[in-house]
Design a protein around this motif. Structure first.
Motif, PDB file in Angstrom:
ATOM      1  N   VAL A 169      53.860  48.111  39.002  1.00 33.36           N
ATOM      2  CA  VAL A 169      53.376  48.613  37.723  1.00 33.36           C
ATOM      3  C   VAL A 169      51.959  49.158  37.909  1.00 33.36           C
ATOM      4  CG1 VAL A 169      52.821  48.001  35.340  1.00 33.36           C
ATOM      5  CG2 VAL A 169      54.788  46.939  36.465  1.00 33.36           C
ATOM      6  N   ASP A 170      51.717  50.376  37.506  1.00 30.25           N
ATOM      7  CA  ASP A 170      50.396  50.984  37.702  1.00 30.25           C
ATOM      8  C   ASP A 170      49.278  50.119  37.125  1.00 30.25           C
ATOM      9  OD1 ASP A 170      51.612  53.105  38.898  1.00 30.25           O
ATOM     10  OD2 ASP A 170      50.971  54.617  37.462  1.00 30.25           O
ATOM     11  N   ASP A 171      49.486  49.610  35.907  1.00 36.40           N
ATOM     12  CA  ASP A 171      48.430  48.918  35.177  1.00 36.40           C
ATOM     13  C   ASP A 171      47.926  47.654  35.870  1.00 36.40           C
ATOM     14  OD1 ASP A 171      48.777  50.203  32.091  1.00 36.40           O
ATOM     15  OD2 ASP A 171      50.545  50.247  33.371  1.00 36.40           O
ATOM     16  N   VAL A 172      48.687  47.091  36.799  1.00 35.61           N
ATOM     17  CA  VAL A 172      48.257  45.853  37.461  1.00 35.61           C
ATOM     18  C   VAL A 172      47.552  46.111  38.788  1.00 35.61           C
ATOM     19  CG1 VAL A 172      50.189  44.663  36.382  1.00 35.61           C
ATOM     20  CG2 VAL A 172      50.400  45.406  38.761  1.00 35.61           C
ATOM     21  N   MET A 173      47.401  47.382  39.179  1.00 40.63           N
ATOM     22  CA  MET A 173      46.799  47.709  40.469  1.00 40.63           C
ATOM     23  C   MET A 173      45.272  47.707  40.392  1.00 40.63           C
ATOM     24  SD  MET A 173      49.296  47.992  42.514  1.00 40.63           S
ATOM     25  CE  MET A 173      51.084  48.122  42.415  1.00 40.63           C
ATOM     26  N   VAL A 174      44.727  46.603  39.925  1.00 40.93           N
ATOM     27  CA  VAL A 174      43.278  46.463  39.787  1.00 40.93           C
ATOM     28  C   VAL A 174      42.849  45.131  40.387  1.00 40.93           C
ATOM     29  CG1 VAL A 174      43.049  47.955  37.757  1.00 40.93           C
ATOM     30  CG2 VAL A 174      43.588  45.528  37.441  1.00 40.93           C
ATOM     31  N   ARG A 175      41.564  45.033  40.738  1.00 36.68           N
ATOM     32  CA  ARG A 175      40.981  43.811  41.287  1.00 36.68           C
ATOM     33  C   ARG A 175      39.683  43.500  40.556  1.00 36.68           C
ATOM     34  NH1 ARG A 175      42.567  41.998  46.307  1.00 36.68           N
ATOM     35  NH2 ARG A 175      41.570  40.104  45.514  1.00 36.68           N
ATOM     36  N   HIS A 176      39.195  42.288  40.743  1.00 36.52           N
ATOM     37  CA  HIS A 176      37.918  41.851  40.172  1.00 36.52           C
ATOM     38  C   HIS A 176      36.888  41.825  41.292  1.00 36.52           C
ATOM     39  CE1 HIS A 176      35.362  39.582  37.345  1.00 36.52           C
ATOM     40  NE2 HIS A 176      34.955  38.916  38.415  1.00 36.52           N
ATOM     41  N   ARG A 177      35.828  42.628  41.152  1.00 35.18           N
ATOM     42  CA  ARG A 177      34.793  42.693  42.173  1.00 35.18           C
ATOM     43  C   ARG A 177      33.418  42.687  41.503  1.00 35.18           C
ATOM     44  NH1 ARG A 177      38.322  41.437  45.012  1.00 35.18           N
ATOM     45  NH2 ARG A 177      39.164  42.475  46.878  1.00 35.18           N
ATOM     46  N   ASP A 178      32.600  41.695  41.856  1.00 38.08           N
ATOM     47  CA  ASP A 178      31.220  41.617  41.353  1.00 38.08           C
ATOM     48  C   ASP A 178      31.168  41.713  39.833  1.00 38.08           C
ATOM     49  OD1 ASP A 178      30.216  41.506  44.008  1.00 38.08           O
ATOM     50  OD2 ASP A 178      30.364  43.688  44.158  1.00 38.08           O
ATOM     51  N   GLY A 179      32.094  41.017  39.180  1.00 39.70           N
ATOM     52  CA  GLY A 179      32.093  40.970  37.731  1.00 39.70           C
ATOM     53  C   GLY A 179      32.713  42.175  37.050  1.00 39.70           C
ATOM     54  N   ARG A 180      33.258  43.106  37.826  1.00 40.68           N
ATOM     55  CA  ARG A 180      33.837  44.320  37.253  1.00 40.68           C
ATOM     56  C   ARG A 180      35.291  44.465  37.671  1.00 40.68           C
ATOM     57  NH1 ARG A 180      32.588  48.969  38.843  1.00 40.68           N
ATOM     58  NH2 ARG A 180      31.935  48.388  40.947  1.00 40.68           N
ATOM     59  N   THR A 181      36.037  45.224  36.879  1.00 39.45           N
ATOM     60  CA  THR A 181      37.401  45.594  37.239  1.00 39.45           C
ATOM     61  C   THR A 181      37.360  46.903  38.008  1.00 39.45           C
ATOM     62  OG1 THR A 181      38.324  44.512  35.283  1.00 39.45           O
ATOM     63  CG2 THR A 181      39.684  46.188  36.346  1.00 39.45           C
ATOM     64  N   VAL A 182      37.991  46.930  39.164  1.00 42.51           N
ATOM     65  CA  VAL A 182      38.021  48.127  40.014  1.00 42.51           C
ATOM     66  C   VAL A 182      39.452  48.384  40.466  1.00 42.51           C
ATOM     67  CG1 VAL A 182      35.665  47.731  40.827  1.00 42.51           C
ATOM     68  CG2 VAL A 182      37.601  46.822  42.148  1.00 42.51           C
ATOM     69  N   HIS A 183      39.713  49.577  40.961  1.00 44.26           N
ATOM     70  CA  HIS A 183      41.029  49.892  41.504  1.00 44.26           C
ATOM     71  C   HIS A 183      41.290  49.068  42.764  1.00 44.26           C
ATOM     72  CE1 HIS A 183      41.798  54.084  39.531  1.00 44.26           C
ATOM     73  NE2 HIS A 183      41.619  53.119  38.650  1.00 44.26           N
ATOM     74  N   ARG A 184      42.521  48.691  42.938  1.00 41.88           N
ATOM     75  CA  ARG A 184      42.932  47.982  44.140  1.00 41.88           C
ATOM     76  C   ARG A 184      42.754  48.900  45.349  1.00 41.88           C
ATOM     77  NH1 ARG A 184      48.944  45.274  44.834  1.00 41.88           N
ATOM     78  NH2 ARG A 184      48.923  45.019  47.094  1.00 41.88           N
ATOM     79  N   SER A 185      42.190  48.392  46.422  1.00 38.90           N
ATOM     80  CA  SER A 185      41.988  49.204  47.628  1.00 38.90           C
ATOM     81  C   SER A 185      43.341  49.589  48.217  1.00 38.90           C
ATOM     82  CB  SER A 185      41.166  48.431  48.660  1.00 38.90           C
ATOM     83  OG  SER A 185      41.865  47.270  49.081  1.00 38.90           O
ATOM     84  N   GLY A 186      43.391  50.775  48.811  1.00 34.33           N
ATOM     85  CA  GLY A 186      44.620  51.247  49.435  1.00 34.33           C
ATOM     86  C   GLY A 186      45.578  51.923  48.475  1.00 34.33           C
ATOM     87  N   LEU A 187      45.222  52.014  47.211  1.00 35.45           N
ATOM     88  CA  LEU A 187      46.095  52.619  46.210  1.00 35.45           C
ATOM     89  C   LEU A 187      46.216  54.117  46.478  1.00 35.45           C
ATOM     90  CD1 LEU A 187      47.694  51.792  43.689  1.00 35.45           C
ATOM     91  CD2 LEU A 187      45.661  52.282  42.330  1.00 35.45           C
ATOM     92  N   VAL A 188      47.436  54.601  46.615  1.00 31.37           N
ATOM     93  CA  VAL A 188      47.674  55.997  46.987  1.00 31.37           C
ATOM     94  C   VAL A 188      47.980  56.843  45.755  1.00 31.37           C
ATOM     95  CG1 VAL A 188      49.213  57.549  48.269  1.00 31.37           C
ATOM     96  CG2 VAL A 188      48.510  55.370  49.276  1.00 31.37           C
ATOM     97  N   GLY A 189      47.332  57.994  45.658  1.00 34.15           N
ATOM     98  CA  GLY A 189      47.696  58.988  44.660  1.00 34.15           C
ATOM     99  C   GLY A 189      47.453  58.586  43.223  1.00 34.15           C
ATOM    100  N   GLN A 190      46.461  57.742  42.969  1.00 34.82           N
ATOM    101  CA  GLN A 190      46.208  57.309  41.599  1.00 34.82           C
ATOM    102  C   GLN A 190      45.406  58.368  40.854  1.00 34.82           C
ATOM    103  OE1 GLN A 190      47.446  54.608  39.986  1.00 34.82           O
ATOM    104  NE2 GLN A 190      46.577  55.669  38.228  1.00 34.82           N
TER     105      GLN A 190
END
Length: 461
Positions: A169-190
């Motif tokens: 699911v596109d919407d779950v391809m996120v991570r928590h980094r330094d208090g912020r939400t960021v895109h998951r690394s390695g995500l292709v073609g977003q």
């Protein structure tokens, strides 16, 4: 020296020897890999099939129960089991019969049959949610439930835990980094900024949970009861109950995805821990290995879904954006019914759970024997050894314990001796065909691997 307690040069020496052994004893897999390179991207039908520890893909000829055979004639004890897709073993007899029964009676019709009614009744009785829908995969189920959650609440933001796994699911391809939400690394073609409508917070962090929900824009918290893909992470006592309490307080829905955690018991963590979700998602093993997913909902959600559907259709016929022509196809429904009635039984869990506990105890014994600062996490029929002194409490802690080179070297050693565990981390799963002897063989073989690895000069420097 690495955080795992084993020197890098020793791991590489050990791995190089095992890579050579694999190439020598698997000539047919090597030949097929070279042939596949000319027609399949990356030499495999899905690119991640090339991400195992082997120097080239291992090609399977057949699988049955807790074992499979490769094209070179080697037999393997399988503790991966399709990463839960074959949680109850490969080709269980009732599923093989169901496939044969339905093969001549139509595979997909876009219409329901009696199997659908029976399966719905079985799902409702087992998981405690009264209404159900059937999808092609758990990814689809999560995607559709998210649409319903946004339609019901009128809110757009999805809340997930850092390191979560909910399919693609596109919407779950996120991570928590330094208090912020960021895109998951390695995500292709977003193309779109996922952080606009998705928010990621650490698992087991009640303060972060309440702060995220208190903003008043979260349609739902989508969560696994225990994290299983970043490395196994169990909930702290009372954390999931707090998730339920806080989602209700702030007007958000609770979606529980048990695609992996269904290994815990016949009703999953939802029943075992009394989670009371608004929506429940399950995929992979629900039809015995045949592609299928389901989602269930409470009566209140069913009413809200009906209202949302009427509202969306007030001015036009429209399309809900949910479902494919293969969703709930006749073949999958017949297999799901057989799986619920004859395979996914309490007797199956009664066999699987003690074996996983036996493995976990064996892993702990090896860790102590070899003086390693590692830990073991258990969840129902699965367990995992992790390269950290204490079981991790968040996805970030679990990820920090990764040692890819060491993990892949140990996995390859096991593969070369006829044992497969889940790739990408050190998780094992027991099925109804797994035996005590199988579990003991895994422990003994891992013991041999660690003994040989630690005997390399300077391994403990």
């Amino acid at each position: 020296m690495t955080a795992s307690g084993i020197a890098e040069h020793a791991v590489e020496t050990f791995a190089a020897r095992e890579r050579q052994r694999f190439l020598e004893q698997n000539p047919k897999s090597v030949a097929l890999a070279e042939r596949a390179r000319h027609s399949l991207f990356g030499g495999v039908p899905m690119h991640w099939m090339a991400d195992w520890s082997t120097p080239c893909p291992l090609f399977v000829e057949r699988a049955q129960g807790a074992r499979f055979h490769d094209v070179d004639g080697h037999e393997y004890i399988d503790f991966c089991l399709g990463d839960t897709g074959s949680m109850f073993g490969h080709s269980p007899a009732p599923i093989a019969r169901a496939l044969a029964e339905q093969a001549g009676n139509g595979l997909t019709t876009m219409l329901p049959g009696e199997d659908a009614v029976v399966a719905g009744e079985l799902l409702a009785g087992r998981f405690g949610l009264p209404y159900w829908q059937v999808t092609a995969t758990a990814t689809d189920a999560n995607r559709y439930v998210l649409r319903w959650a946004r339609a019901i609440t009128g809110r757009k933001v999805l809340l997930v835990f850092d390191g979560c796994y909910h399919g693609t699911v596109d919407d779950v391809m996120v991570r928590h980094r330094d208090g912020r939400t960021v895109h998951r690394s390695g995500l292709v073609g977003q193309a779109h900024d996922l952080t606009r409508y998705s928010r990621s917070i650490p698992f087991n962090d009640i303060a972060a949970l309440e702060a995220a929900l208190a903003q008043g824009d979260v349609c739902a918290l989508l969560c696994e009861p225990a994290m299983t893909n970043i490395g196994m992470v169990l909930p702290e006592p009372g954390f999931l109950q707090k998730c339920r309490e806080l989602t209700r307080r702030y007007g958000s829905l609770l979606i529980v995805d048990e695609t992996h955690t269904i290994s815990t018991g016949i009703g999953g963590c939802t029943k075992l821990w009394g989670l009371d979700p608004d929506f429940f998602v399950l995929g992979k093993p629900i039809a015995g290995g045949v592609p299928c997913g389901v989602f269930g909902c409470s009566a209140a959600m069913a009413d809200a879904m009906s209202q949302a559907r009427r509202h969306a259709s007030e001015h036009s016929h429209g399309h809900s954006g949910m479902g494919t022509t293969l969703s709930a196809n006749a073949l999958a429904m017949h297999c799901m019914r057989a799986n619920l009635e004859q395979v996914m039984t309490q007797a199956a869990y009664d066999h699987m759970l003690p074996l996983a506990a036996r493995l976990a105890e064996g892993f702990r014994g090896l860790i102590g024997k070899h003086g390693l600062q590692w830990s073991v996490t258990e969840l129902g029929a699965r367990c995992e050894f992790q390269f950290c002194p204490q079981p991790p409490k968040t996805g970030a802690e679990a990820e920090a314990a990764f040692h890819d080179d060491l993990q892949m070297a140990l996995h390859l050693y096991l593969i070369n001796r006829g044992i497969l565990i889940t790739p990408f981390h050190n998780m094992t799963l027991c099925c109804p065909d797994t035996s005590e002897a199988d579990a003991d063989r895994l422990i003994a073989t891992l013991d041999e691997a660690l003994t040989e690895l630690l005997a390399i000069p300077g391994a403990r420097e």
